[in-house]
Design an enzyme around this catalytic site. Sequence first.
Site, PDB file in Angstrom:
ATOM      1  N   ASN A 144       4.067   1.587  -0.855  1.00  0.00           N
ATOM      2  CA  ASN A 144       4.867   1.739  -2.080  1.00  0.00           C
ATOM      3  C   ASN A 144       4.020   2.255  -3.250  1.00  0.00           C
ATOM      4  O   ASN A 144       4.466   3.086  -4.037  1.00  0.00           O
ATOM      5  CB  ASN A 144       5.488   0.399  -2.485  1.00  0.00           C
ATOM      6  N   GLY A 170      16.119  -1.228  -2.273  1.00  0.00           N
ATOM      7  CA  GLY A 170      15.042  -0.687  -1.445  1.00  0.00           C
ATOM      8  C   GLY A 170      13.684  -0.787  -2.124  1.00  0.00           C
ATOM      9  O   GLY A 170      13.579  -1.164  -3.295  1.00  0.00           O
ATOM     10  N   GLY A 209       6.723  -4.177  -8.992  1.00  0.00           N
ATOM     11  CA  GLY A 209       5.294  -4.300  -9.302  1.00  0.00           C
ATOM     12  C   GLY A 209       4.511  -3.106  -8.756  1.00  0.00           C
ATOM     13  O   GLY A 209       3.567  -2.628  -9.393  1.00  0.00           O
ATOM     14  N   ASP A 210       4.904  -2.625  -7.582  1.00  0.00           N
ATOM     15  CA  ASP A 210       4.210  -1.466  -6.983  1.00  0.00           C
ATOM     16  C   ASP A 210       4.434  -0.222  -7.833  1.00  0.00           C
ATOM     17  O   ASP A 210       3.528   0.596  -8.018  1.00  0.00           O
ATOM     18  CB  ASP A 210       4.732  -1.220  -5.563  1.00  0.00           C
ATOM     19  N   GLY A 228       0.837  -1.204   0.000  1.00  0.00           N
ATOM     20  CA  GLY A 228       0.000   0.000   0.000  1.00  0.00           C
ATOM     21  C   GLY A 228       0.867   1.248   0.000  1.00  0.00           C
ATOM     22  O   GLY A 228       0.663   2.172  -0.804  1.00  0.00           O
ATOM     23  N   GLU A 236      -2.824  -6.932   1.653  1.00  0.00           N
ATOM     24  CA  GLU A 236      -1.975  -7.016   2.852  1.00  0.00           C
ATOM     25  C   GLU A 236      -2.667  -6.480   4.089  1.00  0.00           C
ATOM     26  O   GLU A 236      -2.042  -6.361   5.136  1.00  0.00           O
ATOM     27  CB  GLU A 236      -0.646  -6.271   2.631  1.00  0.00           C
ATOM     28  N   GLY A 264       7.441  -9.719 -15.448  1.00  0.00           N
ATOM     29  CA  GLY A 264       8.848  -9.532 -15.088  1.00  0.00           C
ATOM     30  C   GLY A 264       9.672  -9.126 -16.296  1.00  0.00           C
ATOM     31  O   GLY A 264       9.322  -8.177 -17.015  1.00  0.00           O
TER      32      GLY A 264
HETATM   33  O1  RIB Z   1       5.963  -5.148  -2.874  1.00  0.00           O
HETATM   34  C1  RIB Z   1       7.051  -4.999  -2.009  1.00  0.00           C
HETATM   35  C2  RIB Z   1       6.603  -4.944  -0.584  1.00  0.00           C
HETATM   36  O2  RIB Z   1       6.066  -6.212  -0.227  1.00  0.00           O
HETATM   37  C3  RIB Z   1       7.698  -4.689   0.418  1.00  0.00           C
HETATM   38  O3  RIB Z   1       7.920  -3.312   0.644  1.00  0.00           O
HETATM   39  C4  RIB Z   1       7.218  -5.450   1.650  1.00  0.00           C
HETATM   40  O4  RIB Z   1       6.856  -4.626   2.716  1.00  0.00           O
HETATM   41  C5  RIB Z   1       6.048  -6.299   1.175  1.00  0.00           C
HETATM   42  O5  RIB Z   1       4.850  -5.788   1.580  1.00  0.00           O
END
Ligand code: RIB
Length: 294
Positions: free
Chosen positions: A42, A278, A242-243, A40, A136, A213
Amino acid sequence: MKLVDFGSLNIDHVYSLGHLVRKGETAAAAAYQRNEGGKGFNQAAALAKAGQKVYFAGAVGTDGLFLKENLEKYGVNTEYLEVLDTPTGHAVIQVDDDGNNSIILYGGANRRITKEMIERTLSRFNPGDVLLMQNEVSCGDIILQEAASRGLRVVLNPSPMTPEIMGWPLEQVEWFLVNEVEAEDMTGETEPDRMLDVLRKKYPKSRFVLTLGEKGAVCAFNDRRIYQPAFKTQTVDSTAAGDTFTGYFLYAVLNGTAIDEALCLAARAAAITVSRPGAAVSIPEMEEVLAAGI
Ligand code: RIB
């Protein structure tokens, strides 16, 4: 139109190792970092860095107040983020020499989302506003149902995939952003075009982006398929790729960009993210994406 990302915030504990730890093995990490993260978080950071006004809804403990402050530094509105008397969610992330990762999640405050919190938050949004969600936080099914019944447009990144998701009211989703593993779990298929065939049949009103990917991404909507190759880059850490894709793609489509251009922008941004370590910290600003020579 307002956009709310109802999702997770995590403290990411990141360990760099030559290889991902095997069953029964004890391995020394070459480096350790504590980072901001959570899907969320990211995705909100990616949207904000792309230039989108975004509200964040979710829950954090007092040990994670720096996450709230960091979201605000990115320009994200946190008025619907609740601070609870419980530990913040966290992730234990291993990253190997090739930039692959494996992640253990502890939900913490992310799993304390309640129906009351959802109603309180979503009552502040109107028909035509947009909800972005992942998997999540607790009560995902209620978030989706409540948003749809209030006329919000729902964008779902079903990550991490769990069997419960298939019981959610998925026919209400306007956009699915899924990776290969998630799509395989949802369809039982292993070939990308077959996955999209099955998804389109199951959810005929929805639109799909399937990320693959290094093989790029495919968008399926209105009997059309658009294929986007990945941009070549040196992979340092694939966390949050992906985020980044989700945030940039959503920004682009919500702002009227053609789908092929939105895919290209998102792929470019994700390539930059994997080229450095990161999660949210590795997501580029729009200026950098537009200037990138990749
Ligand atoms: O998508 C990456 C994220 O997945 C990480 O930042 C970790 O916290 C997990 O939620």
